[in-house]
Motif scaffolding. Structure first.
Motif, mmCIF file in Angstrom:
data_model
loop_
_atom_site.group_PDB
_atom_site.id
_atom_site.type_symbol
_atom_site.label_atom_id
_atom_site.label_comp_id
_atom_site.label_asym_id
_atom_site.label_seq_id
_atom_site.Cartn_x
_atom_site.Cartn_y
_atom_site.Cartn_z
ATOM 1 N N SER A 11 0.840 -1.195 0.000
ATOM 2 C CA SER A 11 0.000 0.000 0.000
ATOM 3 C C SER A 11 0.870 1.238 0.000
ATOM 4 O O SER A 11 1.793 1.346 0.815
ATOM 5 N N GLN A 13 0.830 5.735 -1.056
ATOM 6 C CA GLN A 13 0.034 6.904 -1.414
ATOM 7 C C GLN A 13 0.306 7.282 -2.848
ATOM 8 O O GLN A 13 1.329 6.929 -3.442
ATOM 9 N N ALA A 14 -0.636 7.999 -3.428
ATOM 10 C CA ALA A 14 -0.475 8.469 -4.798
ATOM 11 C C ALA A 14 0.840 9.231 -4.933
ATOM 12 O O ALA A 14 1.204 10.013 -4.058
ATOM 13 N N ARG A 89 -0.788 5.967 -9.197
ATOM 14 C CA ARG A 89 -2.086 6.630 -9.141
ATOM 15 C C ARG A 89 -3.099 5.693 -8.506
ATOM 16 O O ARG A 89 -2.947 4.477 -8.579
ATOM 17 N N PRO A 90 -4.159 6.233 -7.933
ATOM 18 C CA PRO A 90 -5.199 5.364 -7.365
ATOM 19 C C PRO A 90 -5.739 4.354 -8.379
ATOM 20 O O PRO A 90 -6.068 3.224 -8.006
ATOM 21 N N THR A 93 -4.432 0.747 -8.647
ATOM 22 C CA THR A 93 -4.806 -0.251 -7.650
ATOM 23 C C THR A 93 -5.359 -1.493 -8.329
ATOM 24 O O THR A 93 -6.301 -1.417 -9.121
ATOM 25 N N THR A 129 -2.108 -1.398 -3.718
ATOM 26 C CA THR A 129 -3.161 -0.466 -3.340
ATOM 27 C C THR A 129 -2.568 0.935 -3.283
ATOM 28 O O THR A 129 -1.602 1.168 -2.546
ATOM 29 N N VAL A 130 -3.158 1.842 -4.062
ATOM 30 C CA VAL A 130 -2.673 3.220 -4.098
ATOM 31 C C VAL A 130 -3.787 4.125 -3.581
ATOM 32 O O VAL A 130 -4.876 4.165 -4.149
ATOM 33 N N SER A 131 -3.512 4.828 -2.520
ATOM 34 C CA SER A 131 -4.520 5.699 -1.918
ATOM 35 C C SER A 131 -4.277 7.154 -2.328
ATOM 36 O O SER A 131 -3.146 7.573 -2.544
ATOM 37 N N SER A 132 -5.364 7.889 -2.400
ATOM 38 C CA SER A 132 -5.256 9.298 -2.817
ATOM 39 C C SER A 132 -4.981 10.211 -1.638
ATOM 40 O O SER A 132 -5.056 9.819 -0.495
#
Length: 132
Positions: A11, A13-14, A89-90, A93, A129-132
């Motif tokens: 996981s 972040q963007a 980027r999200p 994911t 998993t990419v979170s914004s």
């Protein structure tokens, strides 16, 4: 026996980076095409990047959505193919899979819409998993 093992998901972040690894055994890289695919929830599995070696000359291919952000590479001595993913980027994911086409078909290398059907073997996926 042919085996592929993908690892390195996680996981982030963007804007972050991850490097996926695909360790393989049971075949010689010079006789095949290895590719990364991803599959987001509710969507079809799509080609991300592919790599082949023909007489030591390496060729690579990228899907438009990752061109310039992802880099595929290989280490024949370690029997490993890597996917360096930058500027995530999200929408990146997904579960990422590595696969091999032992027939070296152009359909598989070019990652066309039917590329996944040409895979000879698949590894188990690794979740990104990419979170914004």
């Amino acid at each position: 026996d042919v085996q592929l093992q993908a690892s390195g998901g996680g996981s982030v972040q963007a804007g972050g980076s991850l490097r996926l690894s695909c360790e393989y055994s049971g075949f010689t890289f010079d006789d095949c095409v290895i590719a990364w695919f991803h599959q987001a929830p509710g969507k079809e599995r799509e080609g991300v990047s592919s790599i082949s070696s023909d007489g030591g000359i390496i060729s690579t291919k990228y899907a438009d959505v990752v061109q310039g952000r992802f880099t595929i590479s290989s280490d024949a001595a370690k029997k490993t193919v890597y996917l360096q993913m930058n500027s995530l980027r999200p929408e990146d994911t997904a579960v990422y899979y590595c696969a091999v086409d032992l027939t070296s078909s152009s359909w598989f290398f070019t990652l066309n819409s039917r590329a996944s059907s040409y895979a000879s073997y698949w590894g188990k996926g690794t979740l990104v998993t990419v979170s914004s």
